[in-house]
Design a protein around this motif. Structure first.
Motif, PDB file in Angstrom:
ATOM      1  N   ASP A  10       0.850  -1.186   0.000  1.00 27.71           N
ATOM      2  CA  ASP A  10       0.000   0.000   0.000  1.00 27.71           C
ATOM      3  C   ASP A  10       0.887   1.237   0.000  1.00 27.71           C
ATOM      4  O   ASP A  10       1.978   1.230   0.562  1.00 27.71           O
ATOM      5  CB  ASP A  10      -0.900   0.036   1.236  1.00 27.71           C
ATOM      6  CG  ASP A  10      -2.064  -0.927   1.139  1.00 27.71           C
ATOM      7  OD1 ASP A  10      -2.163  -1.647   0.128  1.00 27.71           O
ATOM      8  OD2 ASP A  10      -2.865  -0.971   2.078  1.00 27.71           O
ATOM      9  N   GLY A  40       0.914   5.857  -1.111  1.00 23.55           N
ATOM     10  CA  GLY A  40       0.163   7.057  -1.419  1.00 23.55           C
ATOM     11  C   GLY A  40       1.044   8.284  -1.381  1.00 23.55           C
ATOM     12  O   GLY A  40       2.263   8.195  -1.279  1.00 23.55           O
ATOM     13  N   ARG A  57      -1.880  12.405   1.779  1.00 25.54           N
ATOM     14  CA  ARG A  57      -2.804  11.284   1.975  1.00 25.54           C
ATOM     15  C   ARG A  57      -4.107  11.417   1.184  1.00 25.54           C
ATOM     16  O   ARG A  57      -5.062  10.705   1.436  1.00 25.54           O
ATOM     17  CB  ARG A  57      -3.066  11.027   3.465  1.00 25.54           C
ATOM     18  CG  ARG A  57      -1.771  10.687   4.215  1.00 25.54           C
ATOM     19  CD  ARG A  57      -1.989  10.146   5.598  1.00 25.54           C
ATOM     20  NE  ARG A  57      -2.701   8.894   5.662  1.00 25.54           N
ATOM     21  CZ  ARG A  57      -2.171   7.683   5.467  1.00 25.54           C
ATOM     22  NH1 ARG A  57      -0.917   7.571   5.135  1.00 25.54           N
ATOM     23  NH2 ARG A  57      -2.905   6.604   5.587  1.00 25.54           N
ATOM     24  N   HIS A  58      -4.144  12.326   0.217  1.00 25.50           N
ATOM     25  CA  HIS A  58      -5.315  12.431  -0.656  1.00 25.50           C
ATOM     26  C   HIS A  58      -5.431  11.181  -1.525  1.00 25.50           C
ATOM     27  O   HIS A  58      -6.531  10.704  -1.779  1.00 25.50           O
ATOM     28  CB  HIS A  58      -5.215  13.681  -1.539  1.00 25.50           C
ATOM     29  CG  HIS A  58      -6.279  13.754  -2.585  1.00 25.50           C
ATOM     30  ND1 HIS A  58      -7.577  14.114  -2.290  1.00 25.50           N
ATOM     31  CD2 HIS A  58      -6.258  13.501  -3.910  1.00 25.50           C
ATOM     32  CE1 HIS A  58      -8.301  14.072  -3.395  1.00 25.50           C
ATOM     33  NE2 HIS A  58      -7.519  13.706  -4.395  1.00 25.50           N
ATOM     34  N   VAL A  59      -4.293  10.667  -1.991  1.00 28.58           N
ATOM     35  CA  VAL A  59      -4.273   9.482  -2.856  1.00 28.58           C
ATOM     36  C   VAL A  59      -3.704   8.308  -2.075  1.00 28.58           C
ATOM     37  O   VAL A  59      -2.659   8.415  -1.440  1.00 28.58           O
ATOM     38  CB  VAL A  59      -3.407   9.723  -4.118  1.00 28.58           C
ATOM     39  CG1 VAL A  59      -3.313   8.466  -4.958  1.00 28.58           C
ATOM     40  CG2 VAL A  59      -3.956  10.882  -4.934  1.00 28.58           C
ATOM     41  N   ARG A  60      -4.406   7.175  -2.133  1.00 26.60           N
ATOM     42  CA  ARG A  60      -3.916   5.922  -1.568  1.00 26.60           C
ATOM     43  C   ARG A  60      -4.080   4.858  -2.637  1.00 26.60           C
ATOM     44  O   ARG A  60      -5.079   4.841  -3.358  1.00 26.60           O
ATOM     45  CB  ARG A  60      -4.711   5.512  -0.316  1.00 26.60           C
ATOM     46  CG  ARG A  60      -4.679   6.519   0.815  1.00 26.60           C
ATOM     47  CD  ARG A  60      -3.311   6.809   1.368  1.00 26.60           C
ATOM     48  NE  ARG A  60      -2.680   5.611   1.916  1.00 26.60           N
ATOM     49  CZ  ARG A  60      -1.382   5.505   2.138  1.00 26.60           C
ATOM     50  NH1 ARG A  60      -0.560   6.476   1.854  1.00 26.60           N
ATOM     51  NH2 ARG A  60      -0.897   4.394   2.624  1.00 26.60           N
ATOM     52  N   TYR A  61      -3.095   3.980  -2.760  1.00 25.05           N
ATOM     53  CA  TYR A  61      -3.140   2.929  -3.779  1.00 25.05           C
ATOM     54  C   TYR A  61      -2.602   1.629  -3.208  1.00 25.05           C
ATOM     55  O   TYR A  61      -1.980   1.600  -2.153  1.00 25.05           O
ATOM     56  CB  TYR A  61      -2.343   3.333  -5.021  1.00 25.05           C
ATOM     57  CG  TYR A  61      -0.882   3.603  -4.740  1.00 25.05           C
ATOM     58  CD1 TYR A  61       0.038   2.558  -4.645  1.00 25.05           C
ATOM     59  CD2 TYR A  61      -0.421   4.896  -4.556  1.00 25.05           C
ATOM     60  CE1 TYR A  61       1.369   2.797  -4.384  1.00 25.05           C
ATOM     61  CE2 TYR A  61       0.911   5.153  -4.293  1.00 25.05           C
ATOM     62  CZ  TYR A  61       1.792   4.103  -4.204  1.00 25.05           C
ATOM     63  OH  TYR A  61       3.114   4.342  -3.932  1.00 25.05           O
ATOM     64  N   LEU A  89      -7.190   3.223  -4.223  1.00 28.38           N
ATOM     65  CA  LEU A  89      -8.033   3.001  -3.054  1.00 28.38           C
ATOM     66  C   LEU A  89      -8.800   4.249  -2.647  1.00 28.38           C
ATOM     67  O   LEU A  89      -9.910   4.159  -2.123  1.00 28.38           O
ATOM     68  CB  LEU A  89      -7.186   2.529  -1.866  1.00 28.38           C
ATOM     69  CG  LEU A  89      -6.401   1.238  -2.057  1.00 28.38           C
ATOM     70  CD1 LEU A  89      -5.513   0.989  -0.845  1.00 28.38           C
ATOM     71  CD2 LEU A  89      -7.340   0.068  -2.307  1.00 28.38           C
ATOM     72  N   HIS A  90      -8.193   5.423  -2.853  1.00 25.44           N
ATOM     73  CA  HIS A  90      -8.802   6.672  -2.406  1.00 25.44           C
ATOM     74  C   HIS A  90      -8.232   7.832  -3.196  1.00 25.44           C
ATOM     75  O   HIS A  90      -7.051   7.844  -3.525  1.00 25.44           O
ATOM     76  CB  HIS A  90      -8.520   6.876  -0.909  1.00 25.44           C
ATOM     77  CG  HIS A  90      -9.118   8.122  -0.360  1.00 25.44           C
ATOM     78  ND1 HIS A  90      -8.430   9.286  -0.263  1.00 25.44           N
ATOM     79  CD2 HIS A  90     -10.366   8.379   0.091  1.00 25.44           C
ATOM     80  CE1 HIS A  90      -9.216  10.223   0.236  1.00 25.44           C
ATOM     81  NE2 HIS A  90     -10.396   9.684   0.467  1.00 25.44           N
ATOM     82  N   GLY A  91      -9.064   8.814  -3.505  1.00 28.63           N
ATOM     83  CA  GLY A  91      -8.615  10.032  -4.175  1.00 28.63           C
ATOM     84  C   GLY A  91      -8.631   9.897  -5.681  1.00 28.63           C
ATOM     85  O   GLY A  91      -9.180   8.953  -6.238  1.00 28.63           O
ATOM     86  N   ASP A  92      -8.037  10.878  -6.331  1.00 30.28           N
ATOM     87  CA  ASP A  92      -7.913  10.882  -7.783  1.00 30.28           C
ATOM     88  C   ASP A  92      -6.509  11.357  -8.122  1.00 30.28           C
ATOM     89  O   ASP A  92      -5.824  11.915  -7.282  1.00 30.28           O
ATOM     90  CB  ASP A  92      -8.970  11.780  -8.424  1.00 30.28           C
ATOM     91  CG  ASP A  92      -8.921  13.207  -7.894  1.00 30.28           C
ATOM     92  OD1 ASP A  92      -8.479  13.417  -6.750  1.00 30.28           O
ATOM     93  OD2 ASP A  92      -9.327  14.122  -8.622  1.00 30.28           O
ATOM     94  N   CYS A 127      -0.437  13.418  -7.418  1.00 28.72           N
ATOM     95  CA  CYS A 127      -1.532  13.873  -6.577  1.00 28.72           C
ATOM     96  C   CYS A 127      -1.893  15.290  -7.019  1.00 28.72           C
ATOM     97  O   CYS A 127      -1.009  16.138  -7.156  1.00 28.72           O
ATOM     98  CB  CYS A 127      -1.119  13.883  -5.103  1.00 28.72           C
ATOM     99  SG  CYS A 127      -2.337  14.681  -4.035  1.00 28.72           S
TER     100      CYS A 127
END
Length: 83
Positions: free
Chosen positions: A10, A12, A16-20, A54-57, A76
């Motif tokens: 994991d 990002g 922490r806007h983007v998580r992958y 997982l989260h964000g764009d 990000c």
């Protein structure tokens, strides 16, 4: 890692806007000052279909390369960290 909800793959951005999550191991990992501009950057190359957002764009930016073909870098949109 003690938290079973967190994968070793994991990651990002700093804000922490983007998580992958990487669903496979990278093809290779290398230090590349020429491409990153940083003395302390590691780049991991992995196929795009093996990364789950997982989260964000992300914002995809086209940059030139020595090959002339260019490359696409996902960043990000808030902190501009290359992902």
């Amino acid at each position: 890692m003690n938290d079973p909800r967190v994968s070793a793959f994991d990651g990002g951005c700093d804000c922490r806007h983007v998580r992958y999550r990487l669903t496979d191991t990278p093809l290779f990992v290398r230090w590349c000052q020429r491409e990153s501009g940083s003395a302390f950057a590691l780049n991991a190359m992995i196929e795009a279909d093996r990364v789950t957002l997982l989260h964000g764009d992300v914002a995809v930016v086209s940059t030139p390369s020595n090959s002339g073909r260019g490359q696409q870098i996902a960043r990000c949109p808030h902190c501009r960290i290359a992902l």
